[in-house]
Design a protein around this motif. Sequence first.
Motif, PDB file in Angstrom:
ATOM      1  N   ASP A  84       0.780  -1.601   0.100  1.00  0.00           N
ATOM      2  CA  ASP A  84       0.355   0.005   0.058  1.00  0.00           C
ATOM      3  C   ASP A  84       0.965   1.227   0.452  1.00  0.00           C
ATOM      4  O   ASP A  84       1.675   1.323   0.843  1.00  0.00           O
ATOM      5  CB  ASP A  84      -0.667  -0.030   0.863  1.00  0.00           C
ATOM      6  CG  ASP A  84      -1.994  -1.157   1.725  1.00  0.00           C
ATOM      7  OD1 ASP A  84      -2.981  -1.303   0.195  1.00  0.00           O
ATOM      8  OD2 ASP A  84      -2.031  -1.581   1.858  1.00  0.00           O
ATOM      9  N   ASP A  86       0.420   4.776   0.069  1.00  0.00           N
ATOM     10  CA  ASP A  86      -0.615   6.356   0.713  1.00  0.00           C
ATOM     11  C   ASP A  86      -0.178   7.867   0.956  1.00  0.00           C
ATOM     12  O   ASP A  86       1.154   7.578   0.829  1.00  0.00           O
ATOM     13  CB  ASP A  86      -0.721   5.711   2.264  1.00  0.00           C
ATOM     14  CG  ASP A  86      -1.724   4.262   2.410  1.00  0.00           C
ATOM     15  OD1 ASP A  86      -2.176   3.660   1.864  1.00  0.00           O
ATOM     16  OD2 ASP A  86      -1.044   4.086   3.799  1.00  0.00           O
ATOM     17  N   SER A 115      -6.518   3.267  -3.990  1.00  0.00           N
ATOM     18  CA  SER A 115      -7.282   2.650  -2.509  1.00  0.00           C
ATOM     19  C   SER A 115      -8.684   3.187  -2.648  1.00  0.00           C
ATOM     20  O   SER A 115      -8.550   4.566  -3.664  1.00  0.00           O
ATOM     21  CB  SER A 115      -6.771   3.773  -1.776  1.00  0.00           C
ATOM     22  OG  SER A 115      -6.225   5.465  -1.406  1.00  0.00           O
ATOM     23  N   GLY A 120      -4.465   7.645  -2.521  1.00  0.00           N
ATOM     24  CA  GLY A 120      -3.004   5.712  -2.432  1.00  0.00           C
ATOM     25  C   GLY A 120      -2.922   4.856  -3.627  1.00  0.00           C
ATOM     26  O   GLY A 120      -4.481   4.801  -4.503  1.00  0.00           O
TER      27      GLY A 120
END
Length: 129
Positions: A84, A86, A115, A120
Amino acid sequence: MNDLVKISLFKTALQVTPVKDILLYDFYYSVLNGDYKNEVEEIRSNPEKAKELKKKLTAVTRLGTFKERNAEGLTKHSGRICIDIDGKENPHLNNWHEVRNTLGTWKEVEFSSLSASGKGVFLVMVIAY
């Protein structure tokens, strides 16, 4: 890609016990097909409520299948690693569509997506060794 790799699906991000196991490919298809579009649009249009709304999203364990969502609960690893990236930790980045599209072209990346917040990306990569 091995189309038979399974992952666990949870009703919400807070749920500890999975609802069922699904094919990883089916999760990719759901994301690409816009199956979570309404929920994601609500999160992106309500930044002040985003944290609470994200807790209500369907969740998956892209690392494999689990009897419980914790390290001891892993029943079978997917052979993948998930990363991930971010916005909070990368305030200098602002064009997340471009980041997703660029990283998604790397041969090591099996799947890339924005995301839920749109600020993100997450990447899924096959573990080579």
